[in-house]
Design a protein around this motif. Structure first.
Motif, PDB file in Angstrom:
ATOM      1  N   ILE A 123       1.050  -1.201  -0.112  1.00  0.00           N
ATOM      2  CA  ILE A 123       0.033  -0.261  -0.450  1.00  0.00           C
ATOM      3  C   ILE A 123       0.657   0.909   0.101  1.00  0.00           C
ATOM      4  O   ILE A 123       1.811   1.186   0.708  1.00  0.00           O
ATOM      5  CB  ILE A 123      -1.129  -0.012   1.360  1.00  0.00           C
ATOM      6  CG1 ILE A 123      -2.095   1.379   1.139  1.00  0.00           C
ATOM      7  CG2 ILE A 123      -0.279   0.090   2.525  1.00  0.00           C
ATOM      8  CD1 ILE A 123      -2.985   0.789   0.304  1.00  0.00           C
ATOM      9  N   ARG A 124       0.105   2.138  -0.804  1.00  0.00           N
ATOM     10  CA  ARG A 124       1.161   3.794  -0.887  1.00  0.00           C
ATOM     11  C   ARG A 124       0.731   4.325   0.075  1.00  0.00           C
ATOM     12  O   ARG A 124      -0.362   4.453   0.367  1.00  0.00           O
ATOM     13  CB  ARG A 124       0.999   4.284  -2.518  1.00  0.00           C
ATOM     14  CG  ARG A 124       2.080   5.292  -2.167  1.00  0.00           C
ATOM     15  CD  ARG A 124       1.656   5.918  -3.739  1.00  0.00           C
ATOM     16  NE  ARG A 124      -0.319   6.246  -4.092  1.00  0.00           N
ATOM     17  CZ  ARG A 124      -0.747   7.143  -4.093  1.00  0.00           C
ATOM     18  NH1 ARG A 124      -0.150   8.232  -2.966  1.00  0.00           N
ATOM     19  NH2 ARG A 124      -1.654   7.514  -3.742  1.00  0.00           N
ATOM     20  N   PRO A 125       1.312   4.720   0.913  1.00  0.00           N
ATOM     21  CA  PRO A 125       1.169   6.075   2.107  1.00  0.00           C
ATOM     22  C   PRO A 125       0.561   7.133   0.941  1.00  0.00           C
ATOM     23  O   PRO A 125       0.977   7.753   0.469  1.00  0.00           O
ATOM     24  CB  PRO A 125       2.809   6.304   2.564  1.00  0.00           C
ATOM     25  CG  PRO A 125       3.442   5.494   2.208  1.00  0.00           C
ATOM     26  CD  PRO A 125       3.120   4.507   0.790  1.00  0.00           C
ATOM     27  N   PHE A 173     -12.217   7.767   6.195  1.00  0.00           N
ATOM     28  CA  PHE A 173     -12.636   5.911   6.120  1.00  0.00           C
ATOM     29  C   PHE A 173     -13.521   5.466   5.921  1.00  0.00           C
ATOM     30  O   PHE A 173     -14.637   6.280   5.569  1.00  0.00           O
ATOM     31  CB  PHE A 173     -12.531   5.965   7.681  1.00  0.00           C
ATOM     32  CG  PHE A 173     -11.429   6.562   8.747  1.00  0.00           C
ATOM     33  CD1 PHE A 173     -10.837   4.994   8.726  1.00  0.00           C
ATOM     34  CD2 PHE A 173     -10.575   7.062   9.369  1.00  0.00           C
ATOM     35  CE1 PHE A 173      -9.269   5.033   9.137  1.00  0.00           C
ATOM     36  CE2 PHE A 173      -9.432   7.952  10.074  1.00  0.00           C
ATOM     37  CZ  PHE A 173      -8.676   6.236   9.345  1.00  0.00           C
ATOM     38  N   ALA A 174     -14.514   4.605   5.767  1.00  0.00           N
ATOM     39  CA  ALA A 174     -15.698   3.908   5.390  1.00  0.00           C
ATOM     40  C   ALA A 174     -16.710   4.914   6.748  1.00  0.00           C
ATOM     41  O   ALA A 174     -17.955   4.728   5.954  1.00  0.00           O
ATOM     42  CB  ALA A 174     -15.508   2.605   5.213  1.00  0.00           C
ATOM     43  N   ALA A 175     -16.441   4.269   6.894  1.00  0.00           N
ATOM     44  CA  ALA A 175     -17.763   4.722   8.383  1.00  0.00           C
ATOM     45  C   ALA A 175     -16.534   5.590   9.865  1.00  0.00           C
ATOM     46  O   ALA A 175     -15.939   4.592   9.994  1.00  0.00           O
ATOM     47  CB  ALA A 175     -18.681   3.015   8.741  1.00  0.00           C
ATOM     48  N   LEU A 176     -17.513   6.456  10.475  1.00  0.00           N
ATOM     49  CA  LEU A 176     -17.159   6.688  11.684  1.00  0.00           C
ATOM     50  C   LEU A 176     -18.258   6.612  12.604  1.00  0.00           C
ATOM     51  O   LEU A 176     -19.431   6.888  12.137  1.00  0.00           O
ATOM     52  CB  LEU A 176     -16.353   8.327  11.585  1.00  0.00           C
ATOM     53  CG  LEU A 176     -15.852   8.865  11.067  1.00  0.00           C
ATOM     54  CD1 LEU A 176     -14.921  10.367  10.641  1.00  0.00           C
ATOM     55  CD2 LEU A 176     -14.547   8.250  11.589  1.00  0.00           C
ATOM     56  N   ALA A 224      -3.816   8.377  11.665  1.00  0.00           N
ATOM     57  CA  ALA A 224      -2.289   7.767  11.008  1.00  0.00           C
ATOM     58  C   ALA A 224      -2.201   6.641  10.566  1.00  0.00           C
ATOM     59  O   ALA A 224      -1.564   5.509  10.611  1.00  0.00           O
ATOM     60  CB  ALA A 224      -1.041   7.771  12.719  1.00  0.00           C
ATOM     61  N   PHE A 225      -3.264   5.870  11.307  1.00  0.00           N
ATOM     62  CA  PHE A 225      -4.143   4.421  10.413  1.00  0.00           C
ATOM     63  C   PHE A 225      -4.825   4.166   9.347  1.00  0.00           C
ATOM     64  O   PHE A 225      -5.155   3.266   9.244  1.00  0.00           O
ATOM     65  CB  PHE A 225      -4.838   3.486  11.864  1.00  0.00           C
ATOM     66  CG  PHE A 225      -3.756   3.952  12.321  1.00  0.00           C
ATOM     67  CD1 PHE A 225      -2.651   2.970  13.064  1.00  0.00           C
ATOM     68  CD2 PHE A 225      -4.167   4.589  14.382  1.00  0.00           C
ATOM     69  CE1 PHE A 225      -2.100   2.977  13.989  1.00  0.00           C
ATOM     70  CE2 PHE A 225      -3.509   4.484  15.407  1.00  0.00           C
ATOM     71  CZ  PHE A 225      -2.661   3.460  15.027  1.00  0.00           C
ATOM     72  N   VAL A 226      -4.707   5.329   8.190  1.00  0.00           N
ATOM     73  CA  VAL A 226      -6.048   5.627   7.438  1.00  0.00           C
ATOM     74  C   VAL A 226      -5.639   4.755   6.692  1.00  0.00           C
ATOM     75  O   VAL A 226      -6.767   4.435   5.494  1.00  0.00           O
ATOM     76  CB  VAL A 226      -5.844   7.503   6.499  1.00  0.00           C
ATOM     77  CG1 VAL A 226      -4.768   7.687   6.503  1.00  0.00           C
ATOM     78  CG2 VAL A 226      -7.520   7.352   5.862  1.00  0.00           C
TER      79      VAL A 226
END
Length: 351
Positions: free
Chosen positions: A45-47, A53-56, A91-93
């Motif tokens: 995966i490219r940074p 996000f799909a869902a919050l 940071a975790f996206v």
């Protein structure tokens, strides 16, 4: 930001100083993977490939209404991702979709004082001590009816994940921790370090003053961007990337939580009595018995202990990896594939 095993302060201190303070920690534990340099795999995966996000979601958990990102199958093995300061769930996206595609149910909560996480009561102390943050994770797991999960994080999140793994091992399947074992104590923080190490903690002493609190309140974006640049000197993040995370610092409790966190570490602010017993246990630096992988970037601008310093604190299956390629302090965002790979591997070991 986070810090080494002892004393419990940010990792802006020299490796030699940390090694000196923690010299008794020698390498031990059964390695289930070879330690060494790790480079991104082909097709990784490219940074920066994702920006949302799909869902919050929101849920009441303990003293908080917690905001969190969620992805992946509802019945998948669960991973909880914990961020640090001055960072947030973005940071975790890029990590979240990798793990979701691998079949995990991924939960990435904003810590107290960040994003859409809010206190339920106005009179709840705005407490940033390590015991409070770890207890929040257990409360979130209870609210989501999560019996057991892999926990993974960096900076404050690595410390929090380590505490959960050490104190509530029955709730933790496995652990991924950037920069190793970060549990600390106020007593250990009383010990001075060489001037070159103390110099790196300029912001911690700044926060100890009223001028520092006011300065962070007024310049929280400028302050945070400076920390990002110092901690990850080779990470060429753009303004949009920074602003996505900086928006979470507009939380009404953010400054209070950050200032209390650092003042508490120095013994300049009291904690809450309900965490006293937990802090006593943490002050004994308990070992972590669940399967664990620790990670470090090769360009971490926040000085950190040599992995041999803390390896003995992991008594179960354990491995350490150095992630190469100019990777700094925010390892999940700078090297998302390496972070995700560690989570997937350690989850297998956790059964």
């Amino acid at each position: 930001m986070s810090q080494p095993t002892t004393p419990d302060r940010r990792r802006f201190l020299g490796t030699a100083a940390v090694a000196l303070a923690a010299a008794p920690f020698a390498m031990s534990g059964a390695l289930f993977a070879h330690s060494g340099d790790a480079k991104p795999a082909a097709g990784a995966i490219r940074p920066g490939a994702h920006s949302s996000f799909a869902a919050l979601k929101q849920i009441e958990a303990g003293v908080l209404n917690v905001g969190y990102a969620e992805a992946g199958p509802a019945d998948g093995p669960i991973v909880i991702l914990l961020h640090g300061w001055p960072y947030d769930i973005y940071a975790f996206v890029d990590v979240v979709p990798v793990l979701a595609s691998a079949g995990f149910r991924v939960i990435a909560p904003w810590l107290r004082g960040y994003g859409t996480t809010r206190f339920l009561a106005s009179d709840t102390p705005r407490n940033g001590q390590q015991g409070a943050l770890a207890t929040d994770v257990i409360a979130l797991m209870d609210a989501l009816k999560i019996d057991k999960a892999v926990v993974a994080g960096f900076d404050w999140g690595a410390r929090t994940a380590g505490i959960v793994a050490a104190i509530w091992p029955q709730r933790v399947k496995a652990l991924v921790s950037v920069s190793g074992y970060l549990i600390g104590s106020q007593e250990a923080n009383k010990k001075p370090l060489p001037p070159s190490a103390e110099l790196q903690w300029w912001y911690q002493y700044y926060f100890a003053t009223e001028r520092g609190r006011l300065g962070y309140e007024k310049y929280r974006r400028e302050f945070s961007k400076l920390i990002w640049q110092l901690a990850s000197p080779k990470w060429n993040f753009d303004d949009a990337t920074f602003e996505r995370s900086a928006a979470s610092f507009d939380n009404p409790d953010h400054v209070a939580i950050v200032i209390h966190n650092y003042r508490w570490r120095l013994g300049l602010a009291p904690g809450e009595a309900k965490y006293d017993e937990l802090e006593k246990r943490l002050a004994e630096f308990p070992t972590i018995a669940v399967p664990a992988i620790t990670l470090e970037g090769d360009a971490n601008g926040a000085p950190h202990p040599d992995p041999k310093v803390y390896a003995r604190k992991f008594s179960g299956k354990y491995a350490h990896r150095l992630i190469t390629g100019g990777i700094g302090h925010n390892l999940p965002q700078e090297a998302p594939q390496a972070f995700a790979d560690a989570v997937i591997e350690v989850a297998r070991e956790g059964g």
